[in-house]
Design a protein around this motif. Sequence first.
Motif, short mmCIF file in Angstrom:
data_model
loop_
_atom_site.label_atom_id
_atom_site.label_comp_id
_atom_site.label_asym_id
_atom_site.label_seq_id
_atom_site.Cartn_x
_atom_site.Cartn_y
_atom_site.Cartn_z
N HIS A 96 0.82 -1.22 0.00
CA HIS A 96 0.00 0.00 0.00
C HIS A 96 0.85 1.27 0.00
N CYS A 97 1.77 1.38 0.96
CA CYS A 97 2.55 2.62 1.07
C CYS A 97 3.92 2.51 0.42
N GLY A 98 4.38 1.31 0.11
CA GLY A 98 5.67 1.14 -0.56
C GLY A 98 6.88 1.23 0.34
N LYS A 99 6.68 1.31 1.64
CA LYS A 99 7.82 1.40 2.56
C LYS A 99 8.37 0.02 2.89
N GLU A 121 10.10 -2.87 8.70
CA GLU A 121 11.05 -2.70 9.79
C GLU A 121 11.02 -3.94 10.69
N ASP A 122 11.45 -3.76 11.94
CA ASP A 122 11.58 -4.92 12.83
C ASP A 122 10.25 -5.56 13.17
N ASP A 123 9.14 -4.83 13.05
CA ASP A 123 7.85 -5.41 13.40
C ASP A 123 7.30 -6.32 12.29
N GLY A 124 8.05 -6.50 11.21
CA GLY A 124 7.66 -7.47 10.18
C GLY A 124 6.53 -6.97 9.30
N PHE A 125 5.75 -7.91 8.78
CA PHE A 125 4.69 -7.55 7.85
C PHE A 125 3.46 -8.42 8.13
N HIS A 126 2.35 -8.01 7.56
CA HIS A 126 1.10 -8.76 7.65
C HIS A 126 0.64 -9.10 6.23
N GLU A 127 0.00 -10.24 6.08
CA GLU A 127 -0.41 -10.71 4.74
C GLU A 127 -1.91 -10.60 4.56
N TRP A 128 -2.31 -10.17 3.36
CA TRP A 128 -3.72 -10.13 3.01
C TRP A 128 -3.85 -10.41 1.51
N SER A 129 -4.56 -11.48 1.15
CA SER A 129 -4.75 -11.87 -0.25
C SER A 129 -3.43 -12.03 -0.98
N LYS A 150 -0.58 -10.55 -0.47
CA LYS A 150 0.26 -9.37 -0.56
C LYS A 150 0.72 -8.96 0.83
N PRO A 151 1.94 -8.39 0.94
CA PRO A 151 2.45 -7.97 2.25
C PRO A 151 2.09 -6.52 2.55
N TYR A 152 1.80 -6.25 3.82
CA TYR A 152 1.46 -4.89 4.26
C TYR A 152 2.18 -4.59 5.57
N CYS A 153 2.55 -3.34 5.75
CA CYS A 153 3.08 -2.93 7.05
C CYS A 153 1.94 -2.95 8.08
N ARG A 154 2.30 -2.95 9.35
CA ARG A 154 1.30 -3.08 10.42
C ARG A 154 0.28 -1.94 10.36
N ASP A 179 -0.75 0.04 7.86
CA ASP A 179 -1.70 -0.04 6.74
C ASP A 179 -2.61 -1.26 6.86
N PHE A 180 -2.07 -2.35 7.36
CA PHE A 180 -2.89 -3.55 7.51
C PHE A 180 -4.04 -3.30 8.48
N LEU A 181 -3.73 -2.69 9.62
CA LEU A 181 -4.78 -2.43 10.60
C LEU A 181 -5.80 -1.43 10.07
N ALA A 182 -5.29 -0.40 9.38
CA ALA A 182 -6.20 0.63 8.87
C ALA A 182 -7.12 0.08 7.78
N MET A 183 -6.62 -0.87 6.99
CA MET A 183 -7.39 -1.34 5.83
C MET A 183 -8.21 -2.59 6.11
N PHE A 184 -7.71 -3.48 6.98
CA PHE A 184 -8.34 -4.79 7.08
C PHE A 184 -8.77 -5.21 8.48
N ALA A 185 -8.22 -4.60 9.52
CA ALA A 185 -8.58 -5.01 10.88
C ALA A 185 -10.02 -4.57 11.18
N PRO A 186 -10.77 -5.35 12.01
CA PRO A 186 -12.13 -4.92 12.38
C PRO A 186 -12.08 -3.64 13.20
N LYS A 187 -13.11 -2.81 13.05
CA LYS A 187 -13.15 -1.52 13.72
C LYS A 187 -14.08 -1.58 14.93
N CYS A 188 -13.65 -0.91 16.00
CA CYS A 188 -14.46 -0.83 17.21
C CYS A 188 -15.72 -0.03 16.93
N GLN A 189 -16.89 -0.55 17.38
CA GLN A 189 -18.15 0.15 17.17
C GLN A 189 -18.26 1.42 18.00
#
Length: 315
Positions: A169-172, A175-183, A185-189, A191-201
């Motif tokens: 998503h952001c092209g960066k 870093e040490d916190d690794g990456f998250h996978e979705w479909s 593709k790799p994402y930084c933490r 962007d992954f949370l902002a795009m795919f994590a469930p949101k608190c009501q």
Amino acid sequence: SFSAVTSSPIPVLQPLLPLPPPTAAAQQLDELLADLGHMQSKLAVAGQGARVPAEPSLDNMLGSLTRDLQELGITAAPTGICATCRKPIAGKVLTALGKTGHPEHFTCARCGQGLGSQPFFERGGQAYCEEDYHQAFSPHCAYCAGPIREKVLTALDQTWHPEHFFCAHCGKAFEDDGFHEWSGKPYCRQDFLAMFAPKCQGCERPVTDNYLSALQGVWHPECFVCAECLSGFASGSFFELEGRPYCELHFHQRQGSICHGCGRPVTGRCITAAGRKYHPEHFICAYCLGQLQKGTFREHGNKMYCQACHDKLFL
């Protein structure tokens, strides 16, 4: 005694010039054959781009030269048999992959480019130029699809150039916190949370660890509170109205089911009078505090009175 001497001159035989040593002749032949080999290579290259006048084939030239030398008593022994064309090697010889051959016949198995003067790679007993070898056999990058020639990074069951493995998503770079996978593709933490994590009501921020599931959604524990007073539900129970949680008091307040006498919710039997609701025990005369019966009371100044107190006070 005397010998007769003629007056005619007798020709004197001149000695023939000595033949060159066989080794020197063979060396001359090798050099000539090498030059002819280079000439044939140049003609073959020229023939790929434009038509050139027909020339005597190298085989015919070699055959004529060999016959001429044999007539002079010079024999040139072949160096070996070319593994490609199966013909004798009389000039320069190239040995590679356990075989000997004419230098012009040692070519890339894919593109046909000559390999006599450049590095090559071997696969399955065949030789390849560097470009074709990597295209055919090296792992390919999942991002750019190009062959990976040096360092290879393996992730998500795919191979990558190390410089091409970054957040989709952001092209960066990660870093040490690794990456998250979705479909795939790799994402930084972030962007992954902002795009795919469930949101608190409650706060609409991503839910990453502890959460509550209620009202067809997820909540941070600290966000699951009464929508009116923001108090937590100590008893573990809540009331739902329009998709939001409420404590008992504010739920009934919103519903208009608060006792006008005590200010507490009316959950059981209810008396409605003058547009207000009462617990039966709280529907009493404001003066004598006697319990009123529906239809036998009087209202004055937003208060309820029994008939007797009303007449005594206001008549």
